[in-house]
Scaffold this active site. Structure first.
Site, PDB file in Angstrom:
ATOM      1  N   SER A  57       4.679  -1.946   0.718  1.00 20.28           N
ATOM      2  CA  SER A  57       4.308  -0.561   0.999  1.00 20.28           C
ATOM      3  C   SER A  57       2.898  -0.411   1.553  1.00 20.28           C
ATOM      4  O   SER A  57       2.535   0.664   2.025  1.00 20.28           O
ATOM      5  CB  SER A  57       4.452   0.303  -0.264  1.00 20.28           C
ATOM      6  N   LYS A 104      -2.216   1.762  -3.798  1.00 25.23           N
ATOM      7  CA  LYS A 104      -2.019   2.727  -2.717  1.00 25.23           C
ATOM      8  C   LYS A 104      -3.385   3.153  -2.178  1.00 25.23           C
ATOM      9  O   LYS A 104      -4.425   2.814  -2.719  1.00 25.23           O
ATOM     10  CB  LYS A 104      -1.260   3.971  -3.209  1.00 25.23           C
TER      11      LYS A 104
END
Length: 200
Positions: free
Chosen positions: A66, A109
């Site tokens: 991701s 993230k």
């Protein structure tokens, strides 16, 4: 004068209580001193490394894609555990945090918006406080066209997203991340060697 914590006789350079001055005393071999010094250095190194890992840097392994292209699956990196104890979290930082719905898992993230910011996503384009955000870390091939209604990020929370937008599970799915769940900043990839470098 003192050398290695032993008081020396000013005339002979020997301690009055040294083995050479005791009846039947033997001079210790040089090997013992070398071994003692080596062992001491080893212990100091291990303790220093442990303190660095515990309080400053922690090695972690990336699982998933991701955060492509900045971080790849199985990359090894160090996270800076001190950064947010003494400093602030900024937009654009790559952070490590406990997954809000399962604190046994950690996610990595990028911070897109912070406390009090207004955020809107219009077909993939991120707007923060009314201004379009330039995101050079998101290649066109990893972008998507998802939208997010305008919202204000709550106090003490951060809206985070993966750079590989089309596959990332992030704040668009589980909401903003509470400050208390954030425990590190991605600092430096150390393996594989061909990708070693500072995380930006």
């Amino acid at each position: 004068m003192e050398i290695d914590g032993q008081e020396m006789d000013g005339q002979t350079g020997q301690s009055p209580d040294s083995p050479e001055n005791r009846p039947g005393g033997e001079k210790p071999g040089p090997g013992r001193g070398v071994m003692h010094s080596w062992l001491r250095d080893l212990v100091v190194s291990v303790v220093a490394s442990a303190l660095i890992i515990i309080f400053l840097y922690q090695p972690v392994r990336v699982e998933g894609t991701s955060m492509l292209p900045v971080l790849e699956d199985q990359d090894r990196l160090y996270i800076d555990k001190l950064a947010y104890r003494v400093g602030e979290i900024h937009r654009g930082d790559v952070i490590v945090f406990l997954y809000p719905h399962d604190h046994d898992k950690s996610y990595i993230k990028r911070v897109v918006a912070g406390p009090g910011d207004t955020l809107k996503i219009d077909h993939g384009q991120v707007y923060v406080n009314g201004a379009a955000v330039a995101e050079p870390y998101v290649p066109k091939r990893f972008a998507d066209d998802r939208s997010q209604p305008e919202m204000t990020v709550p106090a003490h929370e951060y809206f985070v997203m993966g750079d590989h937008r089309s596959i990332s599970s992030d704040s668009r799915d589980f909401g903003p991340v509470d400050r208390q769940l954030i425990y590190g900043k991605a600092a430096f990839v150390y393996w594989p060697m061909d990708q070693a470098g500072v995380v930006r």
